[in-house]
Design a protein around this motif. Structure first.
Motif, PDB file in Angstrom:
ATOM      1  N   ASN A  93      83.899   8.124  34.300  1.00 55.36           N
ATOM      2  CA  ASN A  93      84.542   8.431  35.470  1.00 55.36           C
ATOM      3  C   ASN A  93      83.581   9.421  36.396  1.00 55.36           C
ATOM      4  O   ASN A  93      83.648   9.371  37.561  1.00 55.36           O
ATOM      5  CB  ASN A  93      85.768   9.419  35.026  1.00 55.36           C
ATOM      6  CG  ASN A  93      86.936   8.706  34.269  1.00 55.36           C
ATOM      7  OD1 ASN A  93      87.125   7.543  34.696  1.00 55.36           O
ATOM      8  ND2 ASN A  93      87.297   9.276  33.042  1.00 55.36           N
ATOM      9  N   CYS A  94      82.700  10.078  35.544  1.00 55.99           N
ATOM     10  CA  CYS A  94      82.010  10.839  36.091  1.00 55.99           C
ATOM     11  C   CYS A  94      80.145  10.558  35.869  1.00 55.99           C
ATOM     12  O   CYS A  94      79.355  11.037  36.840  1.00 55.99           O
ATOM     13  CB  CYS A  94      81.839  12.400  36.036  1.00 55.99           C
ATOM     14  SG  CYS A  94      81.326  12.878  34.238  1.00 55.99           S
ATOM     15  N   GLY A  95      80.217   9.647  35.026  1.00 55.79           N
ATOM     16  CA  GLY A  95      78.856   9.526  34.770  1.00 55.79           C
ATOM     17  C   GLY A  95      77.836  10.386  33.741  1.00 55.79           C
ATOM     18  O   GLY A  95      76.695  10.245  33.369  1.00 55.79           O
ATOM     19  N   GLY A  96      78.719  11.541  33.332  1.00 58.99           N
ATOM     20  CA  GLY A  96      78.193  12.386  32.353  1.00 58.99           C
ATOM     21  C   GLY A  96      78.225  12.081  31.110  1.00 58.99           C
ATOM     22  O   GLY A  96      78.817  10.981  30.692  1.00 58.99           O
ATOM     23  N   GLU A  97      77.451  12.758  30.120  1.00 62.22           N
ATOM     24  CA  GLU A  97      77.261  12.453  28.652  1.00 62.22           C
ATOM     25  C   GLU A  97      78.586  12.536  28.084  1.00 62.22           C
ATOM     26  O   GLU A  97      79.100  13.694  28.438  1.00 62.22           O
ATOM     27  CB  GLU A  97      76.235  13.589  28.341  1.00 62.22           C
ATOM     28  CG  GLU A  97      76.130  13.226  26.710  1.00 62.22           C
ATOM     29  CD  GLU A  97      74.970  14.311  26.176  1.00 62.22           C
ATOM     30  OE1 GLU A  97      74.498  14.110  25.088  1.00 62.22           O
ATOM     31  OE2 GLU A  97      74.953  15.219  26.939  1.00 62.22           O
ATOM     32  N   GLU A 147      81.651   1.114  23.724  1.00 62.03           N
ATOM     33  CA  GLU A 147      82.114   0.632  24.910  1.00 62.03           C
ATOM     34  C   GLU A 147      81.500   1.376  26.161  1.00 62.03           C
ATOM     35  O   GLU A 147      81.211   0.615  27.105  1.00 62.03           O
ATOM     36  CB  GLU A 147      83.769   0.801  25.156  1.00 62.03           C
ATOM     37  CG  GLU A 147      84.544  -0.003  24.017  1.00 62.03           C
ATOM     38  CD  GLU A 147      84.326  -1.458  24.183  1.00 62.03           C
ATOM     39  OE1 GLU A 147      84.286  -2.020  25.155  1.00 62.03           O
ATOM     40  OE2 GLU A 147      84.510  -2.132  23.046  1.00 62.03           O
ATOM     41  N   LEU A 148      81.263   2.277  26.065  1.00 60.76           N
ATOM     42  CA  LEU A 148      80.784   3.307  27.024  1.00 60.76           C
ATOM     43  C   LEU A 148      79.260   3.879  27.035  1.00 60.76           C
ATOM     44  O   LEU A 148      78.873   4.658  27.904  1.00 60.76           O
ATOM     45  CB  LEU A 148      81.709   4.462  27.260  1.00 60.76           C
ATOM     46  CG  LEU A 148      83.242   3.934  27.294  1.00 60.76           C
ATOM     47  CD1 LEU A 148      84.203   5.410  27.368  1.00 60.76           C
ATOM     48  CD2 LEU A 148      83.193   3.422  28.746  1.00 60.76           C
ATOM     49  N   ASN A 149      78.711   3.532  25.817  1.00 66.76           N
ATOM     50  CA  ASN A 149      77.270   3.995  25.624  1.00 66.76           C
ATOM     51  C   ASN A 149      77.079   5.517  25.834  1.00 66.76           C
ATOM     52  O   ASN A 149      76.011   6.006  26.389  1.00 66.76           O
ATOM     53  CB  ASN A 149      76.486   3.333  26.894  1.00 66.76           C
ATOM     54  CG  ASN A 149      74.938   3.313  26.128  1.00 66.76           C
ATOM     55  OD1 ASN A 149      74.572   3.354  25.194  1.00 66.76           O
ATOM     56  ND2 ASN A 149      74.008   3.234  27.252  1.00 66.76           N
ATOM     57  N   ASN A 150      78.062   6.222  25.484  1.00 66.41           N
ATOM     58  CA  ASN A 150      78.281   7.615  25.492  1.00 66.41           C
ATOM     59  C   ASN A 150      78.123   8.211  26.785  1.00 66.41           C
ATOM     60  O   ASN A 150      77.497   9.193  27.092  1.00 66.41           O
ATOM     61  CB  ASN A 150      77.102   8.335  24.527  1.00 66.41           C
ATOM     62  CG  ASN A 150      77.520   7.869  22.879  1.00 66.41           C
ATOM     63  OD1 ASN A 150      78.532   8.365  22.483  1.00 66.41           O
ATOM     64  ND2 ASN A 150      76.457   7.609  22.172  1.00 66.41           N
ATOM     65  N   THR A 151      78.439   7.254  27.838  1.00 67.54           N
ATOM     66  CA  THR A 151      78.768   7.695  29.128  1.00 67.54           C
ATOM     67  C   THR A 151      80.053   7.783  29.784  1.00 67.54           C
ATOM     68  O   THR A 151      80.497   6.774  29.792  1.00 67.54           O
ATOM     69  CB  THR A 151      77.438   6.946  30.106  1.00 67.54           C
ATOM     70  OG1 THR A 151      76.236   7.061  29.217  1.00 67.54           O
ATOM     71  CG2 THR A 151      77.334   7.468  31.364  1.00 67.54           C
TER      72      THR A 151
END
Length: 76
Positions: A46-50, A39-43
């Motif tokens: 909330n913050c755009g971090g890994e 769902e999140l492509n490992n991002t």
């Protein structure tokens, strides 16, 4: 000290402290491996971090520093 949050913020599945399925960002936003990858492509949304695997705290240390019980669920 990591909070070790108890659930995925997206699907609300349980993520106990010893779960190898927990993924976190540098702010400790917590997601399950399935949501993180699919769902999140490992991002982190909330913050755009890994999002990376959450470390597991040894059981004898959980007695001194227990995991959080506060559940956080993202607003969609």
């Amino acid at each position: 000290m990591l909070e070790l949050r108890p659930n995925c913020e997206l699907c609300d599945c349980d993520l106990p402290p010893a779960s190898h399925q927990a993924r976190i960002c540098s702010y400790e936003c917590t997601f399950c491996a399935d949501c993180a990858a699919n769902e999140l492509n490992n991002t982190c949304p909330n913050c755009g971090g890994e999002l990376t695997a959450r470390p597991i705290r040894p059981p004898h240390r959980l007695k001194l520093h227990p995991a959080s019980t506060r559940r956080i669920i993202a607003k969609r």
